[in-house]
Design an enzyme around this catalytic site. Structure first.
Site, PDB file in Angstrom:
ATOM      1  N   ASP A 256       0.816  -1.272   0.008  1.00  0.00           N
ATOM      2  CA  ASP A 256       0.214   0.085  -0.015  1.00  0.00           C
ATOM      3  C   ASP A 256       0.839   1.292   0.062  1.00  0.00           C
ATOM      4  O   ASP A 256       0.543   2.247   0.838  1.00  0.00           O
ATOM      5  CB  ASP A 256      -0.794  -0.131   1.377  1.00  0.00           C
ATOM      6  CG  ASP A 256      -2.092   1.003   1.101  1.00  0.00           C
ATOM      7  OD1 ASP A 256      -2.589   1.315  -0.057  1.00  0.00           O
ATOM      8  OD2 ASP A 256      -2.652   1.233   1.817  1.00  0.00           O
ATOM      9  N   ASP A 295      -2.777  -4.395  -5.027  1.00  0.00           N
ATOM     10  CA  ASP A 295      -2.235  -3.151  -5.063  1.00  0.00           C
ATOM     11  C   ASP A 295      -0.593  -3.380  -5.344  1.00  0.00           C
ATOM     12  O   ASP A 295       0.218  -2.266  -5.750  1.00  0.00           O
ATOM     13  CB  ASP A 295      -2.179  -2.315  -3.957  1.00  0.00           C
ATOM     14  CG  ASP A 295      -3.598  -1.992  -3.647  1.00  0.00           C
ATOM     15  OD1 ASP A 295      -4.535  -1.953  -4.480  1.00  0.00           O
ATOM     16  OD2 ASP A 295      -3.943  -1.634  -2.406  1.00  0.00           O
ATOM     17  N   ASP A 439     -11.313   0.743   4.545  1.00  0.00           N
ATOM     18  CA  ASP A 439     -10.268   0.936   3.844  1.00  0.00           C
ATOM     19  C   ASP A 439      -9.039   1.696   4.501  1.00  0.00           C
ATOM     20  O   ASP A 439      -8.199   2.104   4.285  1.00  0.00           O
ATOM     21  CB  ASP A 439     -10.717   1.774   2.545  1.00  0.00           C
ATOM     22  CG  ASP A 439     -11.637   0.933   1.556  1.00  0.00           C
ATOM     23  OD1 ASP A 439     -11.281  -0.333   1.628  1.00  0.00           O
ATOM     24  OD2 ASP A 439     -12.487   1.564   1.021  1.00  0.00           O
TER      25      ASP A 439
END
Length: 465
Positions: A256, A295, A439
């Site tokens: 991330d 990601d 999130d």
């Protein structure tokens, strides 16, 4: 573990539920390579200039001259391989070399223009290794060729055995799905635990009906403790229930990098390799679906060149672990979403990260783009890859599409529940992100850290508000 002699086909009902149809035992796949074990000598294999070959201790030994300029300047191969466009095949073999070298294996036309339908670089060492490459043919021909291109190296000896090319196109529901009677519902997902612990809450019944009773992925990371045991226990529970589990590997260092709300991961490249190897060990021969590192290929814009190179090494290693250790697993590298990275650029990143070692790629993980938008994007990525890859779409929160925000945006809605198949060649629609899990400290859940379940978020996803 139950016997794999029981073959099942999965069909999708009108209500998109999975039902089981008992099928007759499948016939063995036709072997397209002749004398791939070299039990009958070397014929019909041929050797080009700069090589000589002979059977040595039950395997083919190829002595390769040095000083060649191109891989194809020293080759062995077999011609007259039949191929059908659009059908899926798997090329597999055992190979080693007298020195550490890189070679190339191909499935292609035997004559000009030598069109390739499969080209794979193979890293060889003195230890014999099993290689397996699934692909979808872009050719229809009776004049195909399997080759090993050995040039552009110093002189060495190449050893190969158990060469096999078989068609793997079967009825819908083949692979790990065919071994089970549907997808596994995680009894200890975050929403399921919340419902169990809050049965008196007025929202519990709605969350149970709409979310926690549905199949979704289990995410594994540093919080999972002994990763081999954690994965093994989860897959074993699904296997005992005759269901297919969906797992997410989420522990790559610097994860991330752009969003930062879910930062962390393993402490080093070597620690990650140890972790992901144990993850694959935990699955073993049991059926599973794995999404590899959400990601991880979208984050490149927030990383420097050294970090990107390390990430590609780790992802390639991960794909090799699933390829080599989990024969009944379909693994998919994460390929971001329709609004993040251009399709051709993502295809290049997937290639560098080893997508050819696994089933394909996943799109829209933890995002909101519609299934149609996601399928269009995935199809473009696949075209840039040359075709033949498979893909899955995360539909957990895409019922209302994207409003351009990614971190707990308002007005989103649950999407189609987990099922086999989808539009435009999509292999599966999956709830990868757990609906109701935050999130990060943002959007409609500014006080809810990433990964923590919020009943308020869950209800808003049910209602689309």
């Amino acid at each position: 573990m139950r016997s794999f002699n029981r073959v099942m086909a999965i069909t999708v009902s009108a209500a998109t539920a999975l039902s089981v149809v008992i099928a007759a035992p499948a016939a063995a796949a036709q072997e397209l390579v002749v004398n791939g074990t070299f039990a009958s000598g070397t014929a019909p294999w041929w050797a080009s200039a700069n090589t000589s070959m002979a059977v040595d201790a039950g395997r083919l030994r190829v002595d390769v001259a040095g000083g060649t300029a191109n891989p194809w300047d020293a080759m062995i191969g077999q011609n007259d391989i039949p191929l059908a466009e659009g059908k899926s095949y798997t090329l597999s073999f055992d190979a080693s070399a007298s020195a550490q070298v890189t070679a190339v294996t191909t499935v292609q036309l035997a004559d000009s223009p030598y069109t390739n339908t499969l080209t794979k670089a193979i890293s060889l060492t003195t230890a014999s290794k099993r290689f397996s490459f699934p692909f979808t043919s872009s050719l229809s021909t009776s004049a195909g060729q399997v080759s090993f291109q050995l040039g552009k190296n110093a002189g060495f000896s190449f050893f190969v055995d158990n060469v096999s090319l078989t068609e793997t196109t079967t009825q819908p529901g083949s692979g790990p799905v065919a071994m089970t009677s549907g997808f596994y519902v995680d009894p200890d997902s975050n929403p399921a635990v919340w419902v169990r612990n809050n049965s008196g809450d007025s929202r519990a019944a709605r969350i149970e009906s709409a979310i926690s009773s549905k199949p979704m992925a289990r995410w594994f990371g540093g919080w999972s403790g002994d990763i081999r045991a954690a994965v093994s226990n989860y897959v074993a529970a699904a296997d005992s229930a005759d269901k297919l589990p969906v797992l997410v590997a989420y522990n790559i260092p610097g994860r991330d990098a752009c969003g930062e709300h879910s930062g962390g991961g393993a402490g080093s490249e070597s620690a990650y390799k140890t972790w992901i190897s144990a993850f694959a060990d935990g699955i073993g021969n049991r059926p599973a679906v794995v999404i590899i590192e959400p990601d991880s290929l979208g984050d490149f814009g927030c990383m420097d060149g050294t970090e990107i190179e390390a990430r590609n090494r780790m992802l390639t290693y991960a794909t090799e672990q699933f390829r080599d250790k989990t024969p009944n697993t379909w693994a998919y590298l994460d390929a971001a979403n329709a609004g993040w990275v251009a399709a051709d650029k993502m295809a290049a990143r997937l290639k560098d990260a080893g997508v050819g070692n696994v089933r394909g790629f996943a799109v829209n993980v933890s995002n909101y783009y519609t299934t149609s938008q996601s399928a269009t994007y995935a199809s473009s990525v696949n075209a840039s890859l040359g075709g033949g890859a498979k893909w899955v779409i995360d539909t957990s929160r895409n019922g209302n599409g994207s409003n351009g925000e990614w971190c707990n945006p308002a007005g989103r809605k649950l999407g189609t529940t987990t099922q086999l198949g989808g539009a435009d060649g999509t292999e599966m629609l999956l709830w990868v992100k757990v609906p109701g899990d935050s999130d990060g400290n943002c959007g409609i859940a500014r006080d809810t850290p990433a990964g923590q379940f919020s009943p308020a978020i869950a209800v808003r996803l049910i209602d689309g508000t």
